[in-house]
Design a protein around this motif. Structure first.
Motif, PDB file in Angstrom:
ATOM      1  N   ILE A   1      16.453  -1.422  -9.274  1.00 13.67           N
ATOM      2  CA  ILE A   1      16.867  -1.061  -7.904  1.00 13.67           C
ATOM      3  C   ILE A   1      18.229  -0.369  -7.966  1.00 13.67           C
ATOM      4  CG2 ILE A   1      17.440  -1.946  -5.603  1.00 13.67           C
ATOM      5  CD1 ILE A   1      15.540  -4.252  -6.068  1.00 13.67           C
TER       6      ILE A   1
ATOM      7  N   LEU B   1       5.040  -6.038   0.661  1.00 16.68           N
ATOM      8  CA  LEU B   1       5.823  -4.798   0.647  1.00 16.68           C
ATOM      9  C   LEU B   1       4.905  -3.700   0.126  1.00 16.68           C
ATOM     10  CD1 LEU B   1       9.302  -5.863  -0.800  1.00 16.68           C
ATOM     11  CD2 LEU B   1       8.664  -5.431   1.577  1.00 16.68           C
TER      12      LEU B   1
ATOM     13  N   THR C   1      11.210   6.145  -3.658  1.00 22.43           N
ATOM     14  CA  THR C   1      10.687   6.953  -2.563  1.00 22.43           C
ATOM     15  C   THR C   1       9.489   7.727  -3.088  1.00 22.43           C
ATOM     16  OG1 THR C   1      12.864   7.194  -1.600  1.00 22.43           O
ATOM     17  CG2 THR C   1      11.197   8.787  -0.912  1.00 22.43           C
TER      18      THR C   1
ATOM     19  N   PHE D   1       7.865  -0.382  -2.763  1.00 24.93           N
ATOM     20  CA  PHE D   1       8.360  -1.415  -3.664  1.00 24.93           C
ATOM     21  C   PHE D   1       7.211  -1.902  -4.526  1.00 24.93           C
ATOM     22  CE2 PHE D   1       9.885  -5.451  -5.200  1.00 24.93           C
ATOM     23  CZ  PHE D   1      11.230  -5.227  -5.399  1.00 24.93           C
TER      24      PHE D   1
ATOM     25  N   LEU E   1       4.404  -7.316  -4.055  1.00 23.37           N
ATOM     26  CA  LEU E   1       5.337  -8.344  -3.620  1.00 23.37           C
ATOM     27  C   LEU E   1       4.861  -8.986  -2.324  1.00 23.37           C
ATOM     28  CD1 LEU E   1       8.935  -8.669  -4.309  1.00 23.37           C
ATOM     29  CD2 LEU E   1       8.028  -9.536  -2.166  1.00 23.37           C
TER      30      LEU E   1
ATOM     31  N   VAL F   1       6.852  -0.080   5.657  1.00 26.20           N
ATOM     32  CA  VAL F   1       7.149  -0.642   4.332  1.00 26.20           C
ATOM     33  C   VAL F   1       6.577  -2.068   4.259  1.00 26.20           C
ATOM     34  CG1 VAL F   1       9.004  -1.386   2.784  1.00 26.20           C
ATOM     35  CG2 VAL F   1       9.247   0.742   4.080  1.00 26.20           C
ATOM     36  N   CYS F   2       6.769  -2.824   5.335  1.00 22.13           N
ATOM     37  CA  CYS F   2       6.288  -4.210   5.396  1.00 22.13           C
ATOM     38  C   CYS F   2       4.972  -4.265   6.152  1.00 22.13           C
ATOM     39  CB  CYS F   2       7.300  -5.099   6.115  1.00 22.13           C
ATOM     40  SG  CYS F   2       8.905  -5.130   5.319  1.00 22.13           S
TER      41      CYS F   2
ATOM     42  N   THR G   1       9.827   4.805   1.458  1.00 24.03           N
ATOM     43  CA  THR G   1      10.243   3.839   0.435  1.00 24.03           C
ATOM     44  C   THR G   1       9.076   2.929   0.061  1.00 24.03           C
ATOM     45  OG1 THR G   1      12.442   3.807   1.395  1.00 24.03           O
ATOM     46  CG2 THR G   1      11.864   1.977  -0.051  1.00 24.03           C
TER      47      THR G   1
ATOM     48  N   GLU H   1       2.771  -7.411  -9.227  1.00 22.91           N
ATOM     49  CA  GLU H   1       3.518  -6.217  -8.832  1.00 22.91           C
ATOM     50  C   GLU H   1       3.435  -5.987  -7.327  1.00 22.91           C
ATOM     51  OE1 GLU H   1       1.029  -6.367 -10.918  1.00 22.91           O
ATOM     52  OE2 GLU H   1      -0.322  -4.657 -10.790  1.00 22.91           O
TER      53      GLU H   1
ATOM     54  N   ARG I   1      11.667  -0.430  -9.397  1.00 24.86           N
ATOM     55  CA  ARG I   1      10.898  -1.282  -8.492  1.00 24.86           C
ATOM     56  C   ARG I   1      10.887  -0.698  -7.083  1.00 24.86           C
ATOM     57  NH1 ARG I   1      12.153  -7.446  -8.912  1.00 24.86           N
ATOM     58  NH2 ARG I   1      14.327  -6.854  -8.655  1.00 24.86           N
ATOM     59  N   GLU I   2      12.026  -0.183  -6.644  1.00 22.36           N
ATOM     60  CA  GLU I   2      12.053   0.445  -5.321  1.00 22.36           C
ATOM     61  C   GLU I   2      12.188   1.946  -5.507  1.00 22.36           C
ATOM     62  OE1 GLU I   2      14.398  -1.379  -2.177  1.00 22.36           O
ATOM     63  OE2 GLU I   2      14.998   0.599  -1.492  1.00 22.36           O
TER      64      GLU I   2
ATOM     65  N   ASP J   1       6.796  -4.552  -7.714  1.00 25.36           N
ATOM     66  CA  ASP J   1       7.571  -5.529  -8.479  1.00 25.36           C
ATOM     67  C   ASP J   1       7.201  -5.457  -9.963  1.00 25.36           C
ATOM     68  OD1 ASP J   1       9.491  -7.389  -8.848  1.00 25.36           O
ATOM     69  OD2 ASP J   1       8.476  -9.023  -7.790  1.00 25.36           O
TER      70      ASP J   1
END
Lengths: 578, 578
Positions: B39, B106, B156, B139, B94, B73-74, B137, B92, B153-154, B141
């Motif tokens: 990150i 995510l 664009t 994510f 999350l 994103v969520c 964005t 991976e 991990r994070e 993991d």
């Protein structure tokens, strides 16, 4: 872009679940789609609007020497532990663990990340002042998301952070940013947004302002003085109460008040004005559930934000248990059990001959005179809500009005809260270590779009300002099955594209009713109609979405005229900012 | 922009923890800052680069009729439960819960969100085909983030989703997108990115391609035929083995092989070529730890991606317990305990007179002839890694070479995996319900920036292509304490700004060494030097970061000449795409 190909559903009926107009319009017009509570996907029209808003914000941030950077959405909890906010912020900070068990948070604001980014860089005075900003997704786990894009859990926000070596320098920059905000709102079509003094809340710091768009559907209350123009968020507006003292102070005595619990019942029973009572409101601290009892004049309500700020702690409405030693319905400031935090509101200062609870089942007191009966060192704290007609803290006249508004931006003088807790320092001119002073500045992009919609719409849909409209001209080919209409409309479409005009072209073979209702929902500020009737006169009809004008121009001159009108309206948006 | 004001640290030393050049450059040059494992925050120079990359991607997506939208994103887990991926994807993805206890994820990719967005809209054939995309964005993991922005991990990402009513239509669009990708990579400065056939992995679907930038530091292996140019990711490259059959088939018999365990020991002991052995590799399924044993020719390695795809299950290297009934070191395909999944690799097809384990402590077999000794319905499955010098599946020549590359983009023909599982249908021309067919198309923005840096740098820093460079010209005021230099450099700076050239201006009073090393680290493709020596000749020195040219122009003509050079280089980037 052809309307026929535009992904997204448009509905005839107003969605029943929407309480405010911008929410209804965004759902009805195919701007957003619900994914989960407070979480939406955006269709192309909204994405185009928000990108234009972002660009306006970016230009204005660059103009005040901002540097665009990017912080992560997901941050290690350790960063928030450094500042102390990992503990101090409630459930709205979403905490989770990654696959290795490391504690993480979803960014709801980025003060910590900003300090982390510049901590080593900005280690000498020569590098100050500077401002960094980002436009990024944020997540705030709101308990009650509402009103479409007005209060969501996931949102795009511009957040900016400035760093300074003196309070004067911060104040100077703060003023520049205040002006930049005025320009942003003006360029986005809401020059009427006003800045009001606000409470800094969990952000820390002292001076802060919110930019408010006044509208009855807003969720914030604002105190505005009708005389001098002073304005403040309710949380930041001093509640000034003048208690005229009685000539003689009565004796404090207990009165038997069977079955009398509420403040209204007490006043009725004792035949006293509610202003002559002292009421109790019970809270508990979130941290340890210990009791906090606020006493105020009977007609004043608690402003919980003021209370939280005073206590520097989160509270919730108290639940009175049997073993608490508290007598619900009969609570008074005298003779309470130990271990309770007592807060005396400033509305009791100078008040005389009040009624209050006696802390004894079925008994109240009369003749309570706070300044006589309370301990000498009692602190009177302003935790009360200012009322309509209240006294203006600036001009002193009883001319405060309460309005409602949507907060479209905020600016904070943060001081050293974050730099100090995170150990950021710089060497000053004399070689001494100093702690830099910060400011921070936020604007929610989606909320701004919804706010513009809230104040710029009619019964049929939004009326987007040219500067942020999803397209600049809505071209309707009416009776497109007519080969002449098809040819003329296609040609005008191509001419507009060639001229770089952003055009949405409706070449569907549908009725005028369907065509116009879709155009109303998309809210493009200009409309051009090619129809058999217009073609007979070799003309195209150009009109404004807000009905402010309508004109016929020659077909061959239509593209040029449209380009001219678009530029005129864009210039007007720019001019509003100057 | 004045360099003095640029936030971010530049370092003299190469950071020791960086394994690849782009990572080292990004840290050393003040492009990124580490926040947590995988990150990063971005400073202004990288943000400017990625915004330009995003704009190139956006233009090319719009050119193939893409509509920019935005997904969250969520997302609620329920959306991923619909498609089945909430269960099937490992750590991976999350997973977390919000304040109400609702399960969330995510977004690491958005097929589910795309279907959810258009499910009701696209309910009739007339609305197809269409493509929606976002730049957002994500994510993921990752267990082992590495190499700076190459595996984070994070990140664009631009992710696009197309919807079709027939496979032919998908294939046609897939081809358009393939071309758009070539244009994107060419415009961003890496026209050398090649597309290779790939494995679809967790995405589902059949045909897919990865765009690879070949570089020894890449983490992917690619099979490329030196004869016909065929290329494929190792996971997608058929491993063709030709086994010359022996004239006579030997009898299967057990041989006492005390203390002999590895395939090399067995071959040494029996004095046989390793190609004449059948080796066993033991896995366990992640879901229930049940055993999977793969048998292959002794010289062939397992490609785990192929194995996972065949099994449609995740596996991990097996741990052999005592009660498993498996004899480690002596495992063979005949006489294994029940309940074990046996996979016979196609490298054993046609092989004769092999050695193998006897499933008995200290014994191996010789004379194992798979097609004689294994059950008649045995399936031979390709789960082996293709080798350097392997047989090309297209031209049939033994000319496969193995290269390494960075995956800079991918395109997938998804089929109906998501639309079917999520119940998305449309009405076809005949009024029948059909399931739409999807494609999806991804590009990681930060990884693309790092990849360009990886192939365009020298020992001193990056050499950004003009199309994505953070600035277009780096203006150095050398000996700025000289008033003539100050005046000339300031004037040129203003002229460049007036002409709309993106200029970074170094007007610090520092040595030429510091000035040039900073300029090298920022990698701006053009440099202009105002110095006392140049001024004596009334000239400015303009040179290329890649040292391809250097010229002196008259001071009064410098701004015009720079503008001309910038436009020339921008056009060259555009032309590379045609």
């Amino acid at each position: 872009m052809k309307l026929e190909k535009l992904v997204g559903e448009r509905f005839k009926e107003r969605p029943s679940e929407c309480q405010i107009e911008s929410h209804a319009i965004m759902v009805k017009g195919g701007y957003i789609k619900y994914v989960a509570n407070g979480i939406y996907s955006s269709y192309m029209p909204l994405k185009r609007i928000t990108r234009k808003i972002e660009q306006i914000i970016r230009e204005e941030m660059d103009r005040i020497d901002g540097q665009e950077v990017q912080f992560p959405v997901c941050m290690p909890a350790s960063l928030w532990e450094e500042s102390g906010r990992y503990e101090s912020i409630g459930n709205e900070l979403l905490r989770f663990t990654d696959r290795t068990g490391t504690k993480m948070v979803l960014g709801m604001t980025h003060e910590e990340a900003a300090v982390q980014l510049v901590k080593e860089y900005a280690n000498t005075y020569a590098r100050y002042p500077f401002m960094i900003y980002q436009i990024q997704t944020k997540f705030r786990d709101e308990a009650r998301p509402r009103a479409g894009l007005i209060r969501v859990r996931e949102f795009t926000m511009k957040d900016a952070y400035s760093f300074h070596t003196s309070q004067e320098d911060l104040e100077e920059y703060y003023e520049r940013c205040h002006k930049a905000y005025e320009r942003i709102f003006a360029r986005a079509g809401i020059p009427e947004a006003v800045s009001v003094k606000s409470d800094s809340g969990m952000m820390g710091g002292s001076v802060s302002h919110e930019f408010m768009l006044l509208t009855p559907v807003g969720e914030d209350s604002i105190a505005i003085c009708r005389e001098c123009g002073f304005s403040a968020n309710m949380e930041a507006a001093d509640n000034i109460i003048e208690n005229g003292a009685d000539a003689a102070l009565e004796e404090l005595k207990e009165v038997y008040t069977p079955d009398i619990h509420t403040i209204e019942e007490v006043c009725d029973f004792l035949k006293m004005d509610v202003k002559k009572s002292c009421k109790a409101v019970v809270y508990q601290k979130n941290a340890d559930d210990s009791y906090v009892i606020v006493f105020l004049r009977g007609d004043i309500e608690v402003n919980e934000a003021k209370l939280r700020n005073y206590l520097k702690a989160e509270v919730h409405p108290g639940v009175i248990t049997e073993d608490s030693g508290i007598n619900p319905g009969y609570i008074g400031p005298l003779g309470l059990p130990d271990g309770i935090t007592v807060v005396i509101d400033s509305s009791l200062k100078g008040a005389t001959n009040l009624s209050c609870g006696a802390n004894k089942e079925e008994y109240h007191c009369t003749g309570f005179n706070p300044e006589r009966d309370l301990p000498e060192n009692t602190e009177y704290v302003d935790v009360g809500k200012i009322l309509e007609g209240g006294i203006c803290p600036v001009c002193g006249k009883p001319s405060v009005g309460i309005s409602r508004g949507i907060e479209v931006g905020n600016i904070f003088q943060l001081g050293t809260k974050y730099t100090k807790s995170m150990g950021m320092t710089y060497t000053d001119k004399n070689g001494e270590q100093q702690t830099p002073i910060m400011g921070c500045y936020g604007i929610g992009v989606g909320r701004l779009a919804a706010s513009v919609c809230e104040v710029h719409h009619d019964d049929y849909g939004p009326i987007w300002p040219m500067s942020i409209a999803p397209w600049q001209i809505h071209l309707c080919g009416m009776r497109i099955d007519n080969p002449e209409v098809r040819a003329a409309a296609d040609k005008l479409y191509e001419e507009l594209l060639d001229k770089g005009v952003e055009v949405i072209y409706d070449d569907r073979d549908v009725s005028a009713g369907v065509m116009f209702s879709d155009a109303d929902l998309l809210g493009v500020p200009l409309r051009a109609i090619v129809s058999p009737r217009n073609l007979k006169e070799d003309s195209v009809e150009i009109s404004a979405r807000d009905k402010s004008f309508s004109e016929k121009v020659k077909l061959s001159e239509a593209a040029g005229r449209i380009k001219e009108l678009v530029e005129k309206e864009l210039s007007a948006c720019e001019a509003a900012a100057d």
